[in-house]
Write an enzyme that holds these catalytic residues in place. Structure first.
Site, short mmCIF file in Angstrom:
data_model
loop_
_atom_site.label_atom_id
_atom_site.label_comp_id
_atom_site.label_asym_id
_atom_site.label_seq_id
_atom_site.Cartn_x
_atom_site.Cartn_y
_atom_site.Cartn_z
N LYS A 14 -49.18 -2.34 -26.13
CA LYS A 14 -48.15 -1.66 -25.34
C LYS A 14 -47.13 -0.95 -26.22
O LYS A 14 -46.80 0.20 -26.00
CB LYS A 14 -47.37 -2.67 -24.46
CG LYS A 14 -48.19 -3.37 -23.40
CD LYS A 14 -47.30 -4.20 -22.47
CE LYS A 14 -46.53 -5.31 -23.18
NZ LYS A 14 -47.39 -6.36 -23.77
N ARG A 89 -41.71 -8.64 -16.33
CA ARG A 89 -42.55 -9.68 -16.88
C ARG A 89 -42.86 -10.77 -15.84
O ARG A 89 -43.63 -11.67 -16.12
CB ARG A 89 -41.76 -10.28 -18.01
CG ARG A 89 -42.38 -10.76 -19.30
CD ARG A 89 -43.25 -9.86 -20.07
NE ARG A 89 -43.45 -10.42 -21.39
CZ ARG A 89 -43.15 -9.80 -22.53
NH1 ARG A 89 -42.67 -8.58 -22.52
NH2 ARG A 89 -43.37 -10.40 -23.67
N ARG A 128 -50.82 -9.32 -36.86
CA ARG A 128 -49.46 -8.79 -36.81
C ARG A 128 -48.48 -9.80 -37.40
O ARG A 128 -47.54 -9.45 -38.11
CB ARG A 128 -49.06 -8.44 -35.38
CG ARG A 128 -47.68 -7.83 -35.30
CD ARG A 128 -47.36 -7.35 -33.90
NE ARG A 128 -47.09 -8.46 -33.00
CZ ARG A 128 -46.89 -8.32 -31.70
NH1 ARG A 128 -46.98 -7.14 -31.14
NH2 ARG A 128 -46.62 -9.37 -30.95
N ARG A 134 -43.48 -11.76 -37.80
CA ARG A 134 -42.83 -12.15 -36.54
C ARG A 134 -43.05 -13.63 -36.30
O ARG A 134 -44.17 -14.12 -36.32
CB ARG A 134 -43.42 -11.34 -35.38
CG ARG A 134 -42.45 -10.29 -34.89
CD ARG A 134 -43.04 -9.50 -33.77
NE ARG A 134 -43.09 -10.24 -32.51
CZ ARG A 134 -43.34 -9.65 -31.35
NH1 ARG A 134 -43.57 -8.36 -31.29
NH2 ARG A 134 -43.35 -10.38 -30.24
N ARG A 145 -47.72 -17.85 -25.43
CA ARG A 145 -47.34 -16.55 -24.84
C ARG A 145 -48.44 -16.00 -23.95
O ARG A 145 -48.17 -15.40 -22.92
CB ARG A 145 -47.01 -15.55 -25.96
CG ARG A 145 -45.66 -15.85 -26.58
CD ARG A 145 -45.48 -15.20 -27.93
NE ARG A 145 -45.54 -13.76 -27.87
CZ ARG A 145 -46.04 -13.00 -28.86
NH1 ARG A 145 -46.52 -13.56 -29.96
NH2 ARG A 145 -46.04 -11.71 -28.74
P1 AMP Z 1 -42.59 -8.61 -26.56
O1 AMP Z 1 -42.16 -7.90 -27.80
O2 AMP Z 1 -42.54 -7.72 -25.35
O3 AMP Z 1 -43.89 -9.32 -26.69
O4 AMP Z 1 -41.49 -9.72 -26.29
C1 AMP Z 1 -41.24 -10.76 -27.24
C2 AMP Z 1 -40.47 -11.89 -26.55
O5 AMP Z 1 -39.23 -11.39 -26.03
C3 AMP Z 1 -41.19 -12.50 -25.36
O6 AMP Z 1 -42.09 -13.50 -25.75
C4 AMP Z 1 -40.01 -13.05 -24.57
O7 AMP Z 1 -39.52 -14.23 -25.15
C5 AMP Z 1 -38.95 -11.98 -24.78
N1 AMP Z 1 -39.02 -10.93 -23.73
C6 AMP Z 1 -39.35 -9.62 -23.90
N2 AMP Z 1 -39.30 -8.96 -22.73
C7 AMP Z 1 -38.93 -9.87 -21.80
C8 AMP Z 1 -38.72 -9.82 -20.40
N3 AMP Z 1 -38.89 -8.68 -19.69
N4 AMP Z 1 -38.33 -10.97 -19.77
C9 AMP Z 1 -38.17 -12.11 -20.45
N5 AMP Z 1 -38.37 -12.23 -21.76
C10 AMP Z 1 -38.75 -11.14 -22.44
#
Ligand code: AMP
Length: 187
Positions: A14, A89, A128, A134, A145
């Site tokens: 994404k 989400r 990654r 990360r 996740r």
């Molecule tokens: P991502 O980079 O989108 O995979 O997000 C990394 C982490 O940020 C996720 O595992 C969540 O802990 C948090 N996060 C990102 N977007 C959201 C969202 N829309 N709602 C809740 N937590 C989020």
């Protein structure tokens, strides 16, 4: 088409695709994960609250994320259009997004699901984790996740299908091929 939601599991691509497509279409790339990571790095109040959830691989509470998105959608670059990457989400966020957008007279054109098999997701995320360091890209947190994704986020695929906005794209292809597919869909 200029208002898009990118759905897909962690590791589906994404962020990579949203960056390129947003640049190509001259619209805002809104990644809640990026915004939250920046807040964690800056040690803001929000960042400190979010950190615990993020390092476990859990979703940050909706109220923290909704405020960010609301603010970001009002910024100048988002008036030309946007890609939401990593938001909504869960069902509550999808409903909140609908009403937030209704308030500003907007609605999403499409929700694009980047579809990638599970075993490929894990391999990509482990790579990654090594490349970017990360801390939520360790095997245990990755598995969590993906579980959170399946339980809370994947049902949104049906939600957007029901309202006639879903488009599924095979994300298990070379990056450039996926980008090409996405841009031709959107243009
Ligand atoms: P991502 O980079 O989108 O995979 O997000 C990394 C982490 O940020 C996720 O595992 C969540 O802990 C948090 N996060 C990102 N977007 C959201 C969202 N829309 N709602 C809740 N937590 C989020």
């Amino acid at each position: 088409m200029k208002r898009l939601i990118f759905l897909g599991a962690p590791g589906a691509g994404k962020g990579t695709q949203a960056t390129v497509v947003a640049q190509d279409r001259q619209i805002a790339h809104i990644s809640t994960g990026d915004i939250l990571r920046a807040a964690v790095a800056a040690k803001t109040e929000l960042g400190q609250q979010a950190d615990t959830y993020m390092s476990r691989g859990d979703l940050v509470p909706d109220e923290l994320v909704l405020g960010l998105v609301k603010q970001r959608l009002q910024e100048a670059d988002a008036q030309a259009g946007w890609i939401l990457d990593g938001f909504p989400r869960n069902a509550a966020q999808a409903e909140a997004l609908d009403s937030l957008l209704a308030d500003i007279g907007q609605s999403p054109d499409h929700a694009i699901n980047l579809d990638v098999p599970d075993e490929i997701l894990v391999a990509r995320l482990l790579d990654r984790g090594q490349a970017q360091g990360r801390k939520d890209d360790t095997e245990e947190v990755i598995r969590h996740r993906l579980r959170v994704y399946r339980e809370q986020t994947a049902p949104l695929i049906d939600f957007y299908e029901l309202v006639g906005k879903l488009v599924s794209v095979n994300g298990d292809a070379p990056v450039e091929a996926v980008t090409h597919h996405l841009i031709s869909l959107i243009s």
